[in-house]
Design a protein around this motif. Structure first.
Motif, PDB file in Angstrom:
ATOM      1  N   ASP A 117       0.804  -1.227   0.000  1.00 34.41           N
ATOM      2  CA  ASP A 117       0.000   0.000   0.000  1.00 34.41           C
ATOM      3  C   ASP A 117       0.838   1.278   0.000  1.00 34.41           C
ATOM      4  O   ASP A 117       0.299   2.371  -0.194  1.00 34.41           O
ATOM      5  CB  ASP A 117      -0.918   0.035   1.232  1.00 34.41           C
ATOM      6  N   GLU A 118       2.142   1.169   0.192  1.00 30.25           N
ATOM      7  CA  GLU A 118       2.958   2.373   0.340  1.00 30.25           C
ATOM      8  C   GLU A 118       3.344   2.990  -0.996  1.00 30.25           C
ATOM      9  O   GLU A 118       3.569   4.190  -1.073  1.00 30.25           O
ATOM     10  CB  GLU A 118       4.219   2.048   1.146  1.00 30.25           C
ATOM     11  N   PHE A 119       3.443   2.185  -2.037  1.00 29.71           N
ATOM     12  CA  PHE A 119       3.848   2.750  -3.328  1.00 29.71           C
ATOM     13  C   PHE A 119       3.398   1.823  -4.457  1.00 29.71           C
ATOM     14  O   PHE A 119       3.203   0.627  -4.255  1.00 29.71           O
ATOM     15  CB  PHE A 119       5.362   2.943  -3.402  1.00 29.71           C
ATOM     16  N   SER A 120       3.207   2.408  -5.635  1.00 28.76           N
ATOM     17  CA  SER A 120       2.888   1.593  -6.808  1.00 28.76           C
ATOM     18  C   SER A 120       4.162   0.944  -7.318  1.00 28.76           C
ATOM     19  O   SER A 120       5.268   1.373  -6.981  1.00 28.76           O
ATOM     20  CB  SER A 120       2.242   2.448  -7.899  1.00 28.76           C
ATOM     21  N   THR A 121       4.005  -0.055  -8.146  1.00 26.44           N
ATOM     22  CA  THR A 121       5.167  -0.816  -8.573  1.00 26.44           C
ATOM     23  C   THR A 121       5.123  -1.088 -10.064  1.00 26.44           C
ATOM     24  O   THR A 121       4.119  -0.830 -10.732  1.00 26.44           O
ATOM     25  CB  THR A 121       5.245  -2.153  -7.801  1.00 26.44           C
ATOM     26  N   SER A 122       6.221  -1.612 -10.568  1.00 21.86           N
ATOM     27  CA  SER A 122       6.286  -2.105 -11.943  1.00 21.86           C
ATOM     28  C   SER A 122       6.452  -3.620 -11.899  1.00 21.86           C
ATOM     29  O   SER A 122       6.956  -4.174 -10.928  1.00 21.86           O
ATOM     30  CB  SER A 122       7.461  -1.474 -12.705  1.00 21.86           C
ATOM     31  N   LEU A 123       6.006  -4.265 -12.942  1.00 21.78           N
ATOM     32  CA  LEU A 123       6.057  -5.718 -13.001  1.00 21.78           C
ATOM     33  C   LEU A 123       6.668  -6.117 -14.331  1.00 21.78           C
ATOM     34  O   LEU A 123       6.190  -5.711 -15.392  1.00 21.78           O
ATOM     35  CB  LEU A 123       4.629  -6.275 -12.883  1.00 21.78           C
ATOM     36  N   ARG A 124       7.764  -6.872 -14.260  1.00 19.02           N
ATOM     37  CA  ARG A 124       8.472  -7.278 -15.469  1.00 19.02           C
ATOM     38  C   ARG A 124       8.200  -8.746 -15.778  1.00 19.02           C
ATOM     39  O   ARG A 124       8.167  -9.585 -14.872  1.00 19.02           O
ATOM     40  CB  ARG A 124       9.980  -7.038 -15.318  1.00 19.02           C
ATOM     41  N   LEU A 125       8.039  -9.023 -17.054  1.00 17.78           N
ATOM     42  CA  LEU A 125       7.812 -10.383 -17.506  1.00 17.78           C
ATOM     43  C   LEU A 125       9.112 -11.168 -17.410  1.00 17.78           C
ATOM     44  O   LEU A 125      10.151 -10.713 -17.885  1.00 17.78           O
ATOM     45  CB  LEU A 125       7.315 -10.357 -18.948  1.00 17.78           C
ATOM     46  N   GLN A 126       9.059 -12.352 -16.785  1.00 21.70           N
ATOM     47  CA  GLN A 126      10.271 -13.162 -16.724  1.00 21.70           C
ATOM     48  C   GLN A 126      10.242 -14.318 -17.730  1.00 21.70           C
ATOM     49  O   GLN A 126      11.283 -14.798 -18.168  1.00 21.70           O
ATOM     50  CB  GLN A 126      10.495 -13.697 -15.304  1.00 21.70           C
ATOM     51  N   ASP A 127       9.042 -14.792 -18.084  1.00 19.04           N
ATOM     52  CA  ASP A 127       8.919 -15.886 -19.040  1.00 19.04           C
ATOM     53  C   ASP A 127       7.518 -15.819 -19.646  1.00 19.04           C
ATOM     54  O   ASP A 127       6.528 -15.882 -18.917  1.00 19.04           O
ATOM     55  CB  ASP A 127       9.135 -17.227 -18.329  1.00 19.04           C
ATOM     56  N   ALA A 128       7.427 -15.690 -20.966  1.00 16.33           N
ATOM     57  CA  ALA A 128       6.124 -15.580 -21.616  1.00 16.33           C
ATOM     58  C   ALA A 128       5.315 -16.853 -21.509  1.00 16.33           C
ATOM     59  O   ALA A 128       4.092 -16.838 -21.700  1.00 16.33           O
ATOM     60  CB  ALA A 128       6.296 -15.196 -23.084  1.00 16.33           C
ATOM     61  N   ALA A 129       5.961 -17.968 -21.214  1.00 15.93           N
ATOM     62  CA  ALA A 129       5.286 -19.245 -20.980  1.00 15.93           C
ATOM     63  C   ALA A 129       4.336 -19.619 -22.112  1.00 15.93           C
ATOM     64  O   ALA A 129       3.250 -20.162 -21.892  1.00 15.93           O
ATOM     65  CB  ALA A 129       4.526 -19.197 -19.644  1.00 15.93           C
ATOM     66  N   MET A 131       2.667 -17.667 -23.958  1.00 13.88           N
ATOM     67  CA  MET A 131       1.509 -16.769 -24.028  1.00 13.88           C
ATOM     68  C   MET A 131       1.927 -15.407 -24.573  1.00 13.88           C
ATOM     69  O   MET A 131       1.403 -14.374 -24.171  1.00 13.88           O
ATOM     70  CB  MET A 131       0.880 -16.631 -22.640  1.00 13.88           C
ATOM     71  N   ASP A 132       2.843 -15.399 -25.522  1.00  8.29           N
ATOM     72  CA  ASP A 132       3.460 -14.167 -26.005  1.00  8.29           C
ATOM     73  C   ASP A 132       2.457 -13.098 -26.403  1.00  8.29           C
ATOM     74  O   ASP A 132       2.639 -11.913 -26.105  1.00  8.29           O
ATOM     75  CB  ASP A 132       4.368 -14.473 -27.205  1.00  8.29           C
ATOM     76  N   SER A 133       1.385 -13.475 -27.078  1.00  9.25           N
ATOM     77  CA  SER A 133       0.437 -12.494 -27.576  1.00  9.25           C
ATOM     78  C   SER A 133      -0.452 -11.909 -26.484  1.00  9.25           C
ATOM     79  O   SER A 133      -1.134 -10.918 -26.710  1.00  9.25           O
ATOM     80  CB  SER A 133      -0.445 -13.122 -28.667  1.00  9.25           C
ATOM     81  N   LEU A 134      -0.433 -12.519 -25.307  1.00  7.01           N
ATOM     82  CA  LEU A 134      -1.291 -12.061 -24.219  1.00  7.01           C
ATOM     83  C   LEU A 134      -0.550 -11.250 -23.170  1.00  7.01           C
ATOM     84  O   LEU A 134      -1.171 -10.737 -22.233  1.00  7.01           O
ATOM     85  CB  LEU A 134      -1.959 -13.261 -23.525  1.00  7.01           C
ATOM     86  N   VAL A 135       0.765 -11.111 -23.323  1.00  6.30           N
ATOM     87  CA  VAL A 135       1.547 -10.442 -22.289  1.00  6.30           C
ATOM     88  C   VAL A 135       2.420  -9.347 -22.886  1.00  6.30           C
ATOM     89  O   VAL A 135       2.717  -9.338 -24.082  1.00  6.30           O
ATOM     90  CB  VAL A 135       2.440 -11.447 -21.524  1.00  6.30           C
ATOM     91  N   ALA A 136       2.840  -8.419 -22.017  1.00  7.49           N
ATOM     92  CA  ALA A 136       3.782  -7.358 -22.384  1.00  7.49           C
ATOM     93  C   ALA A 136       5.060  -7.549 -21.580  1.00  7.49           C
ATOM     94  O   ALA A 136       5.084  -8.282 -20.585  1.00  7.49           O
ATOM     95  CB  ALA A 136       3.170  -5.991 -22.095  1.00  7.49           C
ATOM     96  N   GLU A 137       6.103  -6.866 -21.996  1.00  3.53           N
ATOM     97  CA  GLU A 137       7.389  -7.024 -21.319  1.00  3.53           C
ATOM     98  C   GLU A 137       7.393  -6.388 -19.934  1.00  3.53           C
ATOM     99  O   GLU A 137       8.062  -6.865 -19.022  1.00  3.53           O
ATOM    100  CB  GLU A 137       8.510  -6.414 -22.169  1.00  3.53           C
ATOM    101  N   GLU A 138       6.639  -5.302 -19.773  1.00  3.50           N
ATOM    102  CA  GLU A 138       6.640  -4.610 -18.478  1.00  3.50           C
ATOM    103  C   GLU A 138       5.315  -3.886 -18.277  1.00  3.50           C
ATOM    104  O   GLU A 138       4.699  -3.396 -19.236  1.00  3.50           O
ATOM    105  CB  GLU A 138       7.795  -3.601 -18.396  1.00  3.50           C
ATOM    106  N   TYR A 139       4.882  -3.854 -17.019  1.00  5.61           N
ATOM    107  CA  TYR A 139       3.632  -3.197 -16.646  1.00  5.61           C
ATOM    108  C   TYR A 139       3.899  -2.206 -15.517  1.00  5.61           C
ATOM    109  O   TYR A 139       4.793  -2.408 -14.698  1.00  5.61           O
ATOM    110  CB  TYR A 139       2.608  -4.225 -16.130  1.00  5.61           C
ATOM    111  N   HIS A 140       3.094  -1.151 -15.473  1.00  2.00           N
ATOM    112  CA  HIS A 140       3.163  -0.237 -14.337  1.00  2.00           C
ATOM    113  C   HIS A 140       1.781  -0.151 -13.691  1.00  2.00           C
ATOM    114  O   HIS A 140       0.749  -0.261 -14.360  1.00  2.00           O
ATOM    115  CB  HIS A 140       3.653   1.158 -14.755  1.00  2.00           C
ATOM    116  N   GLN A 141       1.770   0.048 -12.396  1.00  2.00           N
ATOM    117  CA  GLN A 141       0.541  -0.037 -11.623  1.00  2.00           C
ATOM    118  C   GLN A 141      -0.299   1.233 -11.735  1.00  2.00           C
ATOM    119  O   GLN A 141       0.202   2.341 -11.599  1.00  2.00           O
ATOM    120  CB  GLN A 141       0.869  -0.314 -10.158  1.00  2.00           C
TER     121      GLN A 141
END
Length: 218
Positions: A117-129, A131-141
């Motif tokens: 709850d203290e801060f927003s974060t970024s999320l990086r893809l480690q393995d597309a598994a 599902m390449d067409s359904l995911v992006a390399e990085e997301y921000h909250q």
């Protein structure tokens, strides 16, 4: 004379109105939706025909959204929500994923920081598994713990009952990529049950055709 009047009545009597379906926001259970064959779509959507098998409602403060549960001929499922973004309407297609897939796609420690709850974060893809067409390399909250309510009913044109216990409360988290074409949506319910979805935001033109349920056999 009586036969003439009877014949006149039979010629002027109107039959039942044929239901038109011009926009996906007007879908009803049993209706059909045909996706385009655009190469920008993943295989899970491209040129697929879906049937509406359920309709539910989400509430955030005083706003409501309708989600259509879609099922393909091969029993693949996806949720569709029509969203507004700066006056533009988008089709948000959400694919539910389980914990095993989450562990493949993302580092779990980094994924856990989404709930800080203290801060927003970024999320990086480690393995597309795969599902390449359904995911992006990085997301921000963009959403952190927003209180929402889930209703297993269609409340278009009305409002959910006010009495307690009708809607199921959840905390909502959302991350999107820089182009806002891909998202990760998370709903945490009481007791810790967590639903995670990969979401694609597409133009409405990717929906090629719509058929009302009554014309399915036409």
């Amino acid at each position: 004379m009586s036969s003439f009047i009877k014949g006149l009545w039979s010629r002027t009597k109107k039959g039942p109105a044929v239901r038109r379906l011009d926009h996906p926001r007007d879908l009803q259970s049993g209706d059909l939706l045909q996706m385009s064959d655009s190469f920008g779509l993943p295989d899970q959507l491209r040129n697929q025909t879906f049937k509406v098998v359920g309709i539910n409602t989400g509430q955030f403060e005083h706003s409501f959204s309708t989600t259509f549960a879609l099922q393909s001929a091969t029993d693949d499922t996806v949720d569709l929500t029509i969203e507004e973004d700066a006056g533009r309407q988008l089709a948000a297609f959400s694919f539910a994923i389980n914990r095993d897939v989450v562990e493949q796609l993302f580092d779990l420690e980094e994924f856990g920081s989404v709930f800080d709850d203290e801060f927003s974060t970024s999320l990086r893809l480690q393995d597309a598994a795969g599902m390449d067409s359904l995911v992006a390399e990085e997301y921000h909250q963009i959403a952190m713990g927003e209180r929402g309510y889930f209703y297993d009913s269609d409340y278009r044109g009305s409002r959910p009952p006010d009495h307690e216990g009708v809607g199921e409360p959840f905390d909502y988290y959302c991350l999107v990529n820089d182009k806002e074409t891909h998202g990760v949506e998370i709903e945490v319910y009481q007791g810790g049950e967590t639903d995670v979805s990969l979401t694609l935001y597409r133009d409405l033109t990717d929906i090629r055709d719509l058929w009302p349920a009554e014309s399915e056999s036409d």
